[in-house]
Scaffold this motif. Structure first.
Motif, PDB file in Angstrom:
ATOM      1  N   ASP A 177     -11.499  14.606   7.751  1.00 21.66           N
ATOM      2  CA  ASP A 177     -11.081  14.903   6.382  1.00 21.66           C
ATOM      3  C   ASP A 177     -12.284  14.809   5.455  1.00 21.66           C
ATOM      4  O   ASP A 177     -13.128  13.919   5.599  1.00 21.66           O
ATOM      5  CB  ASP A 177     -10.024  13.894   5.903  1.00 21.66           C
ATOM      6  N   THR A 178     -12.347  15.701   4.479  1.00 21.55           N
ATOM      7  CA  THR A 178     -13.494  15.716   3.578  1.00 21.55           C
ATOM      8  C   THR A 178     -13.123  16.377   2.252  1.00 21.55           C
ATOM      9  O   THR A 178     -12.262  17.256   2.199  1.00 21.55           O
ATOM     10  CB  THR A 178     -14.674  16.489   4.216  1.00 21.55           C
ATOM     11  N   ARG A 179     -13.792  15.971   1.209  1.00 22.14           N
ATOM     12  CA  ARG A 179     -13.632  16.630  -0.085  1.00 22.14           C
ATOM     13  C   ARG A 179     -14.427  17.921  -0.156  1.00 22.14           C
ATOM     14  O   ARG A 179     -14.124  18.795  -0.969  1.00 22.14           O
ATOM     15  CB  ARG A 179     -14.073  15.677  -1.211  1.00 22.14           C
ATOM     16  N   ASP A 180     -15.456  18.053   0.674  1.00 22.64           N
ATOM     17  CA  ASP A 180     -16.340  19.221   0.618  1.00 22.64           C
ATOM     18  C   ASP A 180     -16.713  19.626   2.042  1.00 22.64           C
ATOM     19  O   ASP A 180     -17.720  19.159   2.585  1.00 22.64           O
ATOM     20  CB  ASP A 180     -17.592  18.877  -0.191  1.00 22.64           C
ATOM     21  N   PRO A 181     -15.901  20.473   2.697  1.00 15.94           N
ATOM     22  CA  PRO A 181     -16.172  20.830   4.087  1.00 15.94           C
ATOM     23  C   PRO A 181     -17.567  21.389   4.335  1.00 15.94           C
ATOM     24  O   PRO A 181     -18.213  21.031   5.323  1.00 15.94           O
ATOM     25  CB  PRO A 181     -15.090  21.877   4.392  1.00 15.94           C
ATOM     26  N   ALA A 182     -18.033  22.272   3.469  1.00 14.12           N
ATOM     27  CA  ALA A 182     -19.337  22.904   3.696  1.00 14.12           C
ATOM     28  C   ALA A 182     -20.459  21.878   3.645  1.00 14.12           C
ATOM     29  O   ALA A 182     -21.383  21.898   4.474  1.00 14.12           O
ATOM     30  CB  ALA A 182     -19.570  24.003   2.656  1.00 14.12           C
ATOM     31  N   ARG A 183     -20.386  20.963   2.688  1.00 12.01           N
ATOM     32  CA  ARG A 183     -21.443  19.954   2.542  1.00 12.01           C
ATOM     33  C   ARG A 183     -21.474  19.020   3.741  1.00 12.01           C
ATOM     34  O   ARG A 183     -22.549  18.730   4.290  1.00 12.01           O
ATOM     35  CB  ARG A 183     -21.209  19.151   1.267  1.00 12.01           C
ATOM     36  N   LEU A 184     -20.299  18.548   4.173  1.00  7.57           N
ATOM     37  CA  LEU A 184     -20.287  17.599   5.277  1.00  7.57           C
ATOM     38  C   LEU A 184     -20.646  18.289   6.594  1.00  7.57           C
ATOM     39  O   LEU A 184     -21.320  17.705   7.446  1.00  7.57           O
ATOM     40  CB  LEU A 184     -18.919  16.921   5.378  1.00  7.57           C
ATOM     41  N   ALA A 185     -20.230  19.543   6.747  1.00  9.95           N
ATOM     42  CA  ALA A 185     -20.612  20.292   7.940  1.00  9.95           C
ATOM     43  C   ALA A 185     -22.128  20.466   8.014  1.00  9.95           C
ATOM     44  O   ALA A 185     -22.722  20.379   9.101  1.00  9.95           O
ATOM     45  CB  ALA A 185     -19.922  21.651   7.952  1.00  9.95           C
ATOM     46  N   PHE A 201     -14.271  20.163   9.831  1.00  7.23           N
ATOM     47  CA  PHE A 201     -14.156  19.448   8.562  1.00  7.23           C
ATOM     48  C   PHE A 201     -13.129  20.163   7.706  1.00  7.23           C
ATOM     49  O   PHE A 201     -13.282  21.343   7.395  1.00  7.23           O
ATOM     50  CB  PHE A 201     -15.529  19.396   7.875  1.00  7.23           C
ATOM     51  N   VAL A 202     -12.078  19.431   7.349  1.00  5.52           N
ATOM     52  CA  VAL A 202     -10.930  20.015   6.668  1.00  5.52           C
ATOM     53  C   VAL A 202     -10.792  19.381   5.285  1.00  5.52           C
ATOM     54  O   VAL A 202     -10.832  18.160   5.141  1.00  5.52           O
ATOM     55  CB  VAL A 202      -9.636  19.782   7.481  1.00  5.52           C
ATOM     56  N   ARG A 203     -10.610  20.234   4.287  1.00  5.94           N
ATOM     57  CA  ARG A 203     -10.536  19.768   2.904  1.00  5.94           C
ATOM     58  C   ARG A 203      -9.338  18.840   2.711  1.00  5.94           C
ATOM     59  O   ARG A 203      -8.212  19.142   3.086  1.00  5.94           O
ATOM     60  CB  ARG A 203     -10.438  20.949   1.951  1.00  5.94           C
ATOM     61  N   ASN A 204      -9.605  17.681   2.123  1.00  5.74           N
ATOM     62  CA  ASN A 204      -8.576  16.687   1.832  1.00  5.74           C
ATOM     63  C   ASN A 204      -9.071  15.852   0.661  1.00  5.74           C
ATOM     64  O   ASN A 204     -10.186  15.329   0.689  1.00  5.74           O
ATOM     65  CB  ASN A 204      -8.327  15.800   3.061  1.00  5.74           C
ATOM     66  N   GLN A 205      -8.246  15.722  -0.363  1.00  8.46           N
ATOM     67  CA  GLN A 205      -8.665  15.036  -1.577  1.00  8.46           C
ATOM     68  C   GLN A 205      -8.366  13.539  -1.569  1.00  8.46           C
ATOM     69  O   GLN A 205      -8.622  12.847  -2.555  1.00  8.46           O
ATOM     70  CB  GLN A 205      -7.997  15.685  -2.790  1.00  8.46           C
ATOM     71  N   ASP A 206      -7.817  13.018  -0.479  1.00  9.30           N
ATOM     72  CA  ASP A 206      -7.563  11.577  -0.414  1.00  9.30           C
ATOM     73  C   ASP A 206      -8.872  10.804  -0.520  1.00  9.30           C
ATOM     74  O   ASP A 206      -9.913  11.230  -0.015  1.00  9.30           O
ATOM     75  CB  ASP A 206      -6.876  11.211   0.899  1.00  9.30           C
ATOM     76  N   THR A 207      -8.812   9.663  -1.163  1.00 10.71           N
ATOM     77  CA  THR A 207      -9.989   8.813  -1.329  1.00 10.71           C
ATOM     78  C   THR A 207     -10.133   7.880  -0.132  1.00 10.71           C
ATOM     79  O   THR A 207      -9.160   7.280   0.323  1.00 10.71           O
ATOM     80  CB  THR A 207      -9.867   7.966  -2.612  1.00 10.71           C
ATOM     81  N   LYS A 208     -11.323   7.779   0.394  1.00 11.03           N
ATOM     82  CA  LYS A 208     -11.578   6.868   1.508  1.00 11.03           C
ATOM     83  C   LYS A 208     -11.317   5.435   1.071  1.00 11.03           C
ATOM     84  O   LYS A 208     -11.770   4.998   0.011  1.00 11.03           O
ATOM     85  CB  LYS A 208     -13.019   7.020   1.989  1.00 11.03           C
TER      86      LYS A 208
END
Length: 249
Positions: free
Chosen positions: A135-143, A176-183
């Motif tokens: 899960d990530t807020r920014d798939p492209a950045r984390l990828a 990496f899939v967009r998800n707005q949940d906070t870690k």
């Protein structure tokens, strides 16, 4: 690139129980069985499947994991067989808000979510594990970060999903899939990297830092044989020492 993905690490209150569940479900083998670590690996040494490592944890799982496994299926009948097998081994159905989707969301004996996917052409040759999903807020950045860290090229990148796969075309995807949940707190599952034996660990650490990794206090990780870091979204991972020093790699 001088580091590679070594394993997906599960914190588990009952490492042997959870490891045996995954070994039986995937058709893999327990390769290390110690009180402080249990490892599960695919039988094909040339398949580039990422091993699973299970380490002791004092606390029970709470909340949804930010990393999970997607399992492949060859047909709708095979998907049903996979689900039935998982349930017989101790899995349970869970609702994480997925709604009416063609895949089935389950949890292992300690509540770690995973999906049994419907047949998809993208995963026809991955083996048992179709994808390791983050899960990530920014798939492209984390990828982009994990492509640098793992050496796997970016196969696709968009606002909602980005995916990496080994240049050999073998083994599972890293997605990496967009998800707005906070870690919240330390991740229950995380990735480990290892350097190749001929590489300079200090240089590899500097390379990862330049790519966006940050240091993490290793005290909470209880004697990890390596350096604990976090990716650009604070997901913990370890840069392990040379493979010759480790049973898990």
């Amino acid at each position: 690139m001088s580091t590679r993905l070594a394993c997906v690490v599960f914190d588990a209150q009952r490492p042997r129980v959870v490891a045996e569940f995954w070994a039986q479900l995937l058709g893999w083998s327990v390769t290390v069985d110690r009180p402080d670590e249990v490892d599960v690996a695919a039988p094909d040494p040339d398949g580039l499947d990422i091993a699973l490592t299970f380490l002791p944890a004092d606390t029970a799982k709470s909340g949804k994991n930010r990393l999970h496994l997607d399992l492949a299926s060859r047909s709708l009948d095979h998907q049903r067989v996979q689900v039935d097998r998982a349930l017989a081994l101790g899995a349970r159905h869970v609702d994480i808000g997925q709604g009416g989707v063609p895949w089935v969301v389950l949890a292992d004996p300690e509540g770690n979510e995973f999906c049994v996917l419907e047949p998809r052409e993208q995963y026809v040759d991955t083996g048992a594990v179709a994808a390791i999903v983050v899960d990530t807020r920014d798939p492209a950045r984390l990828a982009a970060f994990w492509s640098t860290a793992s050496g796997w090229p970016i196969a696709h990148s968009g606002a909602q999903v980005a995916g990496l796969r080994s240049a050999t075309g073998l083994g599972s995807w890293l997605e990496f899939v967009r998800n707005q949940d906070t870690k919240q707190g330390r991740n229950r599952l995380h990735l480990d990297l290892t350097a190749f034996p001929t590489d300079d660990p200090a240089a590899e650490l500097a390379r990862l830092r330049e790519a966006g990794a940050t240091p993490v206090d290793a005290g909470a990780f209880g004697g990890v044989p390596g350096t604990v870091l976090a990716d650009p979204e604070a997901n913990e991972f370890c840069l392990l020492r040379l493979a010759t020093d480790l049973s898990r790699v």
